[in-house]
Design a protein around this motif. Structure first.
Motif, short mmCIF file in Angstrom:
data_model
loop_
_atom_site.label_atom_id
_atom_site.label_comp_id
_atom_site.label_asym_id
_atom_site.label_seq_id
_atom_site.Cartn_x
_atom_site.Cartn_y
_atom_site.Cartn_z
N GLU A 82 4.84 -3.27 29.71
CA GLU A 82 4.41 -1.97 29.17
C GLU A 82 3.04 -2.12 28.50
OE1 GLU A 82 6.20 0.22 30.32
OE2 GLU A 82 8.07 -0.83 30.68
N HIS A 88 -9.90 7.70 29.92
CA HIS A 88 -8.56 8.24 29.73
C HIS A 88 -7.63 7.10 29.32
CE1 HIS A 88 -5.26 11.04 30.20
NE2 HIS A 88 -4.59 10.09 30.83
N PRO A 94 -0.11 5.22 28.32
CA PRO A 94 0.85 4.12 28.45
C PRO A 94 1.42 4.10 29.87
CG PRO A 94 1.52 5.70 26.73
CD PRO A 94 0.44 6.34 27.54
N LEU A 95 1.42 2.95 30.48
CA LEU A 95 2.03 2.80 31.81
C LEU A 95 2.68 1.43 31.93
CD1 LEU A 95 -0.74 4.73 32.80
CD2 LEU A 95 0.78 4.68 34.74
N ALA A 99 1.48 2.47 38.91
CA ALA A 99 2.21 3.47 39.71
C ALA A 99 2.38 4.78 38.93
CB ALA A 99 3.56 2.91 40.14
N THR A 112 -4.62 9.53 35.08
CA THR A 112 -4.81 8.12 35.47
C THR A 112 -4.94 8.01 36.99
OG1 THR A 112 -3.48 7.43 33.57
CG2 THR A 112 -3.76 5.81 35.33
N PHE A 159 0.92 4.07 21.79
CA PHE A 159 1.97 4.54 22.72
C PHE A 159 2.48 5.92 22.27
CE2 PHE A 159 1.98 0.03 23.53
CZ PHE A 159 2.33 -0.09 24.86
N LEU A 189 1.60 10.21 23.74
CA LEU A 189 2.65 11.14 24.17
C LEU A 189 2.79 12.33 23.23
CD1 LEU A 189 5.06 8.44 25.39
CD2 LEU A 189 4.06 10.25 26.77
N ARG A 228 -4.75 11.20 21.70
CA ARG A 228 -5.23 10.28 22.73
C ARG A 228 -6.57 9.65 22.38
NH1 ARG A 228 -2.80 10.25 28.00
NH2 ARG A 228 -1.34 11.97 28.20
N ARG A 232 4.57 9.16 43.92
CA ARG A 232 4.15 8.04 43.07
C ARG A 232 3.40 6.98 43.87
NH1 ARG A 232 7.96 4.21 39.17
NH2 ARG A 232 6.35 3.95 37.58
N VAL A 251 8.43 1.80 21.49
CA VAL A 251 8.10 1.86 22.92
C VAL A 251 9.26 2.51 23.69
CG1 VAL A 251 7.61 0.48 24.99
CG2 VAL A 251 6.49 -0.08 22.82
N ILE A 255 9.16 6.10 25.79
CA ILE A 255 9.61 6.30 27.18
C ILE A 255 10.58 7.49 27.24
CG2 ILE A 255 10.97 5.26 29.05
CD1 ILE A 255 9.66 2.57 28.26
N SER A 282 8.62 10.62 27.17
CA SER A 282 7.94 10.91 28.43
C SER A 282 8.91 11.46 29.48
CB SER A 282 7.22 9.67 28.95
OG SER A 282 8.12 8.75 29.52
C1 LIG Z 1 5.98 2.60 27.85
C2 LIG Z 1 5.67 3.69 28.82
C3 LIG Z 1 5.54 3.40 30.19
C4 LIG Z 1 5.21 4.41 31.11
N1 LIG Z 1 5.06 4.08 32.42
C5 LIG Z 1 4.70 5.05 33.31
C6 LIG Z 1 4.49 4.75 34.68
O1 LIG Z 1 4.60 3.59 35.12
N2 LIG Z 1 4.11 5.77 35.49
C7 LIG Z 1 3.94 7.05 35.03
O2 LIG Z 1 3.59 7.93 35.81
N3 LIG Z 1 4.14 7.36 33.75
C8 LIG Z 1 4.51 6.40 32.88
N4 LIG Z 1 4.71 6.73 31.56
C9 LIG Z 1 4.47 8.11 31.13
C10 LIG Z 1 2.99 8.33 30.99
O3 LIG Z 1 2.43 7.60 29.92
C11 LIG Z 1 2.65 9.79 30.74
O4 LIG Z 1 3.31 10.61 31.65
C12 LIG Z 1 1.17 9.96 30.86
O5 LIG Z 1 0.83 11.16 30.32
C13 LIG Z 1 0.67 9.77 32.28
O6 LIG Z 1 -0.08 10.84 32.68
P1 LIG Z 1 -1.68 10.84 32.58
O7 LIG Z 1 -2.18 9.74 33.47
O8 LIG Z 1 -2.06 12.20 33.03
O9 LIG Z 1 -1.98 10.60 31.12
C14 LIG Z 1 5.04 5.74 30.64
C15 LIG Z 1 5.19 6.03 29.28
C16 LIG Z 1 5.52 5.03 28.38
C17 LIG Z 1 5.66 5.36 26.92
#
Ligand SMILES: Cc1cc2nc3c(=O)[nH]c(=O)nc-3n(C[C@H](O)[C@H](O)[C@H](O)COP(=O)(O)O)c2cc1C
Length: 181
Positions: free
Chosen positions: A6, A19, A22-23, A35, A42, A63, A67, A71, A105, A132, A136, A139
């Motif tokens: 994470e 930008h 969290p991913l 992904a 992103t 993190f 959300l 940001r 995705r 964390v 999640i 989200s």
């Molecule tokens: C720890 C964590 C892991 C995340 N992993 C993913 C991920 O792998 N793919 C995804 O689409 N969103 C993931 N999310 C949700 C994204 O952070 C959230 O939807 C984010 O706004 C992505 O959209 P954006 O690129 O428009 O900011 C995760 C959130 C958290 C807190």
């Protein structure tokens, strides 16, 4: 199942606007897969500028902040086109090598171009892990049953109550405020 780490991913658009999101990065050989689900800033950025930075931070406010509409975190320039989080303990600069297309995705396969360490890792903290997990949950609020969210938050709250410092407490409060709303 591959290991998932994470991270806070920074990307940039063609005007250089950063930008921060969290991913979970999916391990693949020596590299990582990013992904993002459609729609995602992103995802749009990775198509326009096929580079990213994986930021490893123990400041879980980033993190929780991303959300909950917070940001705007300080960044610093790297060797590549995408900046890193100023406060990261370490970061990996990633370059997209190819994309596995998917309507929901797509998977951006990345190789590691550079790694740098800035500060020491101070050890595990359960409240950080709990934040964390709660991030999640936040989200996925639109997909999860209310009672599951309530049950998991109640469990995580005990850990936060026992082990949080001020930053973890603030991050937790932001997430709970969003869930209550
Ligand atoms: C720890 C964590 C892991 C995340 N992993 C993913 C991920 O792998 N793919 C995804 O689409 N969103 C993931 N999310 C949700 C994204 O952070 C959230 O939807 C984010 O706004 C992505 O959209 P954006 O690129 O428009 O900011 C995760 C959130 C958290 C807190």
């Amino acid at each position: 199942m591959p290991m998932i780490r994470e991270t806070i991913v920074t990307t940039a658009d063609t005007d250089g606007r950063v930008h921060i999101a969290p991913l979970g990065l999916i391990a693949e050989d020596d590299g990582w897969i990013i992904a993002p689900f459609h729609p995602s800033a992103t995802l749009d950025n990775l198509r326009a500028v096929p580079f990213a930075v994986a930021n490893h931070t123990d400041d879980v406010r980033v993190f929780a902040g991303c959300l909950t509409g917070r940001r705007d975190w300080p960044t610093l320039a790297c060797s590549g086109p995408v900046p890193r989080l100023a406060d990261a303990l370490s970061h990996s600069e990633l370059a997209v090598t190819h994309v596995t297309e998917d309507e929901q995705r797509p998977r951006f396969h990345c190789r590691v171009v550079a790694i740098a360490t800035h500060r020491p890792f101070a050890g595990f903290n359960r409240a950080q892990a709990a934040v964390v997990e709660a991030a999640i949950l936040v989200s996925r609020l639109h997909m999860l049953p209310r009672e599951q969210v309530e049950r998991e938050i109640a469990h995580l709250e005990v850990i936060v109550g026992k082990t949080a410092g001020p930053a973890e407490r603030q991050a937790w409060d932001w997430l709970v405020e969003k869930i209550r709303a």
